[in-house]
Write a protein that holds these residues in place. Structure first.
Motif: not given
Length: 471
Positions: A10, A48-49, A51-54, A75
């Motif tokens: 991503r 911001i995206i 920091f979404l869980p991966v 990040n």
């Protein structure tokens, strides 16, 4: 490739999409102010995206790997680039750069994509492709003022030194492949790398990476390139590029060459001492602020080696933490230099004499940034250096810590030279008062916030440490 695979990629996919949108905007001949605004919004969303869980996973036959720790490194780089984009908005509106707005953003994003692939690599071929994608556009950025001889010279020096370092690195990788029969990190890690040829291969690899991080004696290009490049490009080189190289260098040493740790730890010990000392001693002599911060960044690279020499998750976590603090500190200093350069074209230390009388807020931001770089409590830089010293002491390198403390004292002296110029030195014609644009003020405010609060927010370090366990 299914949806889960896309989610693993991503960071790279989103950055590629943002780059394509900027390219379309250029082809459609959009208003440059509009391009700047759209880029800032899109990259903020991208940050911001990130920091979404991966989830952990791999692609391309395990050549590409990702996980929470790797995503965190990406990040951190995104945060630095976001601050840099805010700082450059006003600079790009100058008449000589206004027609090249899209080119600047596309080159920056291209290098960032390369750094992301480099950090996620699980194979030396993927690592090298990412390294070159991250390096070649930076040479174009260094020569961004292409009608100025000093900028064109900076671009040439950077591309030639990068070509030389890449050749040395590739020669080392070819010997690794010849002796191991594979370029996968996991295959090389389990091989017994103790033959003279394999040790020589590692030394070539180490030398190639030392060019990228500006370790002594592979640092000679740094000051000239920083001086010739635009201020914002120099800040990108000193923070984002160096941070990405430090991340992947640490990962490879810890996971791929751990079997010969007794060899590379001795090498890191010597290089750390020389890099800290040479960087600091040469920084004392500088009057051009870009050269000043160039040698400062060389010295900071020496401090980063204190975390590398630990060889455990403690060392990894302290390096990530230090780079995070270094981003806010160095971008704060470069942000002030950029703001003043945009308005006055002045980049000499003597030009800052009496700056506090006319521009007290900029002077305070510069002072806080320099104090953080020097490691003065209670700003964040103190905690960053403290944890690096702790990591080295944890392995019994007490003399190295002692030398590092002496070098930190030397660095305090030359950082205070700039503070003295701004707050104490007299100047009959100081830089006149001016008000920076909104984006520059926002960037400097973010830097000050990071310098003040990251050191006191212990959950940040604990979170990084938790991700580093089991690396």
């Amino acid at each position: 490739m299914n949806l889960d695979s896309f989610l693993l990629l991503r960071h790279e996919i989103i950055l590629t999409l943002v780059t394509l949108i900027i390219l379309i905007a250029e082809l459609a001949d959009w208003n440059k102010n509009r391009v700047i605004g759209i880029t800032l919004v899109l990259f903020f969303i991208t940050t911001i995206i990130g920091f979404l869980p991966v989830q952990e996973g791999s692609l391309f036959g395990d050549m590409y790997r990702t996980g929470p720790l790797i995503a965190l490194m990406k990040n951190i780089l995104n945060i630095g680039v976001m601050i840099l984009f805010l700082q450059t908005a006003g600079w790009l509106k100058k008449p000589e750069y206004f027609g090249k707005v899209s080119e600047f953003y596309m080159l920056i994003l291209s290098t960032l994509i390369g750094m992301n692939f480099m950090i996620s690599s699980g194979h030396f071929l993927m690592f090298y492709i990412g390294l070159e994608l991250a390096t070649i556009p930076i040479a174009s950025l260094a020569a961004y003022d292409r009608y100025k001889n000093i900028s064109a010279e900076a671009g040439i020096k950077l591309i030639l030194s990068s070509a030389l370092s890449s050749g040395i690195l590739l020669y080392g990788l070819s010997m690794i492949y010849g002796t191991v029969g594979s370029l996968y990190f996991t295959d090389v890690a389990v091989a017994n790398l103790h033959t003279p040829l394999q040790v020589m291969a590692f030394i070539f690899f180490f030398a190639g990476m030392a060019f990228k991080i500006s370790l002594v004696p592979f640092h000679l290009w740094t000051a000239d390139v920083y001086e010739g490049a635009p201020v914002n490009v120099a800040s990108y080189l000193s923070v984002i590029s160096k941070g990405a190289a430090a991340f992947i260098f640490t990962i490879i040493l810890y996971t791929v060459f751990f079997s010969i740790a007794e060899i590379w730890k001795e090498l890191v010990y010597v290089i750390a001492v020389v890099t800290m000392t040479v960087g600091n001693l040469f920084a004392i002599r500088q009057k051009n602020l870009k050269r000043f911060l160039a040698f400062s960044s060389i010295a900071q690279a020496g401090f980063i080696l204190l975390g590398i020499i630990d060889g455990t998750e403690l060392g990894m976590s302290t390096i990530i933490y230090f780079v995070l603090i270094y981003i806010f500190s160095n971008l704060g200093a470069f942000g002030v230099i950029s703001a003043i350069s945009v308005m006055t074209d002045k980049e000499h230390m003597d030009d800052y004499n009496g700056l506090y009388k006319t521009n007290p807020k900029l002077s305070l931001v510069m002072m806080l940034s320099l104090f953080s770089l020097a490691g003065i409590p209670p700003v964040a830089g103190f905690f960053g250096k403290f944890f690096l010293f702790t990591a080295a002491a944890n392995q019994g390198y007490y003399w190295l810590v002692f030398i590092a403390v002496l070098n930190a004292t030397i660095s305090l002296y030359y950082y205070l030279l700039v503070v003295k110029a701004m707050f104490i030195n007299k100047n009959e014609n100081p830089i006149s008062y001016f008000r920076s644009d909104f984006t520059t003020r926002a960037a400097l405010l973010l830097c000050v916030g990071g310098i003040f609060f990251i050191g006191f927010l212990s959950p940040i370090y604990e979170f990084i440490r938790s991700l580093s366990i089991g690396m």
